[in-house]
Design a protein around this motif. Sequence first.
Motif, mmCIF file in Angstrom:
data_model
loop_
_atom_site.group_PDB
_atom_site.id
_atom_site.type_symbol
_atom_site.label_atom_id
_atom_site.label_comp_id
_atom_site.label_asym_id
_atom_site.label_seq_id
_atom_site.Cartn_x
_atom_site.Cartn_y
_atom_site.Cartn_z
ATOM 1 N N GLY A 177 84.462 -24.495 -33.137
ATOM 2 C CA GLY A 177 83.897 -25.667 -33.668
ATOM 3 C C GLY A 177 83.953 -25.705 -35.172
ATOM 4 N N THR A 178 83.475 -26.643 -35.898
ATOM 5 C CA THR A 178 83.539 -26.681 -37.257
ATOM 6 C C THR A 178 82.523 -25.741 -37.803
ATOM 7 O OG1 THR A 178 83.960 -29.131 -37.032
ATOM 8 C CG2 THR A 178 83.532 -28.214 -39.206
ATOM 9 N N THR A 179 83.312 -24.874 -38.531
ATOM 10 C CA THR A 179 82.486 -23.678 -39.124
ATOM 11 C C THR A 179 82.500 -23.488 -40.641
ATOM 12 O OG1 THR A 179 83.319 -22.305 -36.898
ATOM 13 C CG2 THR A 179 82.429 -21.065 -38.522
ATOM 14 N N ASP A 180 81.504 -23.061 -41.096
ATOM 15 C CA ASP A 180 81.304 -23.183 -42.741
ATOM 16 C C ASP A 180 82.106 -22.008 -43.165
ATOM 17 O OD1 ASP A 180 80.755 -23.609 -45.207
ATOM 18 O OD2 ASP A 180 78.339 -22.999 -44.939
ATOM 19 N N THR A 181 83.349 -21.984 -43.376
ATOM 20 C CA THR A 181 84.392 -21.035 -43.987
ATOM 21 C C THR A 181 85.215 -21.880 -45.135
ATOM 22 O OG1 THR A 181 85.916 -21.485 -42.429
ATOM 23 C CG2 THR A 181 84.409 -19.702 -41.895
ATOM 24 N N GLU A 182 85.806 -21.067 -45.945
ATOM 25 C CA GLU A 182 86.779 -21.647 -46.857
ATOM 26 C C GLU A 182 87.921 -22.732 -46.067
ATOM 27 O OE1 GLU A 182 87.160 -21.399 -50.091
ATOM 28 O OE2 GLU A 182 85.380 -20.243 -49.877
ATOM 29 N N LEU A 183 88.249 -22.310 -44.873
ATOM 30 C CA LEU A 183 89.171 -23.453 -44.085
ATOM 31 C C LEU A 183 88.484 -24.716 -43.965
ATOM 32 C CD1 LEU A 183 91.789 -22.422 -41.316
ATOM 33 C CD2 LEU A 183 89.998 -24.273 -40.925
ATOM 34 N N SER A 184 87.494 -24.925 -43.738
ATOM 35 C CA SER A 184 86.882 -26.264 -43.391
ATOM 36 C C SER A 184 86.118 -26.665 -44.589
ATOM 37 C CB SER A 184 85.874 -25.910 -42.011
ATOM 38 O OG SER A 184 84.519 -25.519 -42.558
ATOM 39 N N LYS A 185 86.125 -26.280 -45.624
ATOM 40 C CA LYS A 185 85.215 -26.563 -46.701
ATOM 41 C C LYS A 185 85.813 -28.083 -47.232
ATOM 42 C CE LYS A 185 82.286 -23.618 -48.888
ATOM 43 N NZ LYS A 185 82.420 -22.365 -48.087
ATOM 44 N N PHE A 187 86.655 -30.489 -45.660
ATOM 45 C CA PHE A 187 86.465 -31.409 -44.733
ATOM 46 C C PHE A 187 85.046 -31.495 -43.982
ATOM 47 C CE2 PHE A 187 90.568 -29.329 -44.494
ATOM 48 C CZ PHE A 187 91.368 -30.443 -44.544
ATOM 49 N N GLN A 188 83.846 -30.801 -44.878
ATOM 50 C CA GLN A 188 82.892 -30.616 -44.104
ATOM 51 C C GLN A 188 81.804 -31.861 -44.611
ATOM 52 O OE1 GLN A 188 81.050 -26.972 -45.854
ATOM 53 N NE2 GLN A 188 82.337 -25.831 -44.683
ATOM 54 N N LYS A 189 82.070 -32.714 -45.468
ATOM 55 C CA LYS A 189 81.196 -33.813 -46.052
ATOM 56 C C LYS A 189 80.836 -35.091 -44.834
ATOM 57 C CE LYS A 189 84.249 -36.979 -48.287
ATOM 58 N NZ LYS A 189 85.530 -36.504 -48.273
ATOM 59 N N ASN A 190 81.848 -35.066 -43.968
ATOM 60 C CA ASN A 190 81.270 -36.058 -42.713
ATOM 61 C C ASN A 190 80.681 -35.063 -41.538
ATOM 62 O OD1 ASN A 190 81.886 -38.349 -44.282
ATOM 63 N ND2 ASN A 190 84.211 -37.978 -43.742
ATOM 64 N N VAL A 191 80.578 -34.100 -41.692
ATOM 65 C CA VAL A 191 79.893 -33.093 -40.567
ATOM 66 C C VAL A 191 78.452 -32.911 -40.819
ATOM 67 C CG1 VAL A 191 80.293 -31.152 -39.400
ATOM 68 C CG2 VAL A 191 82.187 -31.829 -40.553
ATOM 69 N N SER A 192 77.844 -33.594 -39.629
ATOM 70 C CA SER A 192 76.259 -33.043 -39.743
ATOM 71 C C SER A 192 75.917 -31.918 -39.709
ATOM 72 C CB SER A 192 75.748 -33.975 -38.570
ATOM 73 O OG SER A 192 76.272 -33.299 -37.343
ATOM 74 N N ALA A 193 74.674 -31.502 -40.323
ATOM 75 C CA ALA A 193 74.412 -30.167 -40.408
ATOM 76 C C ALA A 193 74.435 -29.506 -39.173
ATOM 77 C CB ALA A 193 72.828 -30.199 -41.064
ATOM 78 N N GLU A 194 73.972 -29.950 -38.173
ATOM 79 C CA GLU A 194 73.661 -29.436 -36.810
ATOM 80 C C GLU A 194 75.183 -28.988 -36.041
ATOM 81 O OE1 GLU A 194 72.717 -33.472 -35.838
ATOM 82 O OE2 GLU A 194 72.209 -32.153 -37.357
#
Length: 231
Positions: A177-185, A187-194
């Motif tokens: 799943g989308t995980t808060d790491t360097e790799l996804s940084k 691409f995170q702006k359109n991902v909801s907090a949950e």
Amino acid sequence: MSVHRIIIGAGGGIAKAFYQQILELEPETLITRISSQDITDAIHCDYSETSIREVCQNLSTADELSVHIFNGQLVSEGSFPEKSLKAFDSDYFQRLIHSNTIVPMLFLKYLLPLFKPKTRGLISVLSARVGSIDDNHLGGWYSYRASKSALNQMLQCLAAELRHRSPSTTVIAFHPGTTDTELSKPFQKNVSAERLFSPQFVASRLYSLCSQPVSADRALFTDWQHEAIAW
Ligand SMILES: NC(=O)c1ccc[n+]([C@@H]2O[C@H](COP(=O)([O-])OP(=O)(O)OC[C@H]3O[C@@H](n4cnc5c(N)ncnc54)[C@H](OP(=O)(O)O)[C@@H]3O)[C@@H](O)[C@H]2O)c1
């Protein structure tokens, strides 16, 4: 009974959280970490085939042996995933194939001798849902998708080979799943907090999946909810 867990790509965000989880829950387990970064107590590897072979030759087997591979790249040397075929770039594709497919498979090649007929084995490799060909309705991300599809295909081959060689070994391609790491940084702006998971949460989902391995004949492609993903 001896237990050995080998963590490859140990400097990554999810890998570090997974290591912490094992330290807390399995104080007796022998843990080996391998990384291209300089990490105290980890074995250094530059991910060339020579380096991978040398590192693996010095590792020991155990009655219960788990290999957990976390390696993967998405943005590489300033290149981002392709929105269109126009952006397809052979250098970027080759770098992703190397880090996402070749490096994990070389480790498994050189670790294969550690999986004996009686080993209770587990191999988990971080894949991604976008590597599913069946699930690809949106397109884009040609190189990343293809590198993970290739990884998945090879893991299925490995599962078939292990059926004879080490029948109690399970192979899992895991989607965190989308995980808060360097790799996804980036691409995170359109991902909801949950929907943006902490590495700790994802590590606990991987840990619980690996703790109840089903003895499967085929490799499993499984997400963080422990649900099967179409190949
Ligand atoms: N974060 C997400 O949203 C997400 C979603 C789906 C799938 N994944 C997958 O999850 C895995 C772990 O990623 P992460 O989120 O923890 O990201 P991360 O913190 O950026 O970790 C990157 C991982 O890749 C390794 N690595 C970096 N450059 C490499 C190279 N050139 N060659 C080989 N290995 C390299 C790192 O190992 P060392 O630095 O220790 O050498 C580390 O294990 C990846 O396979 C990724 O594709 C992540």
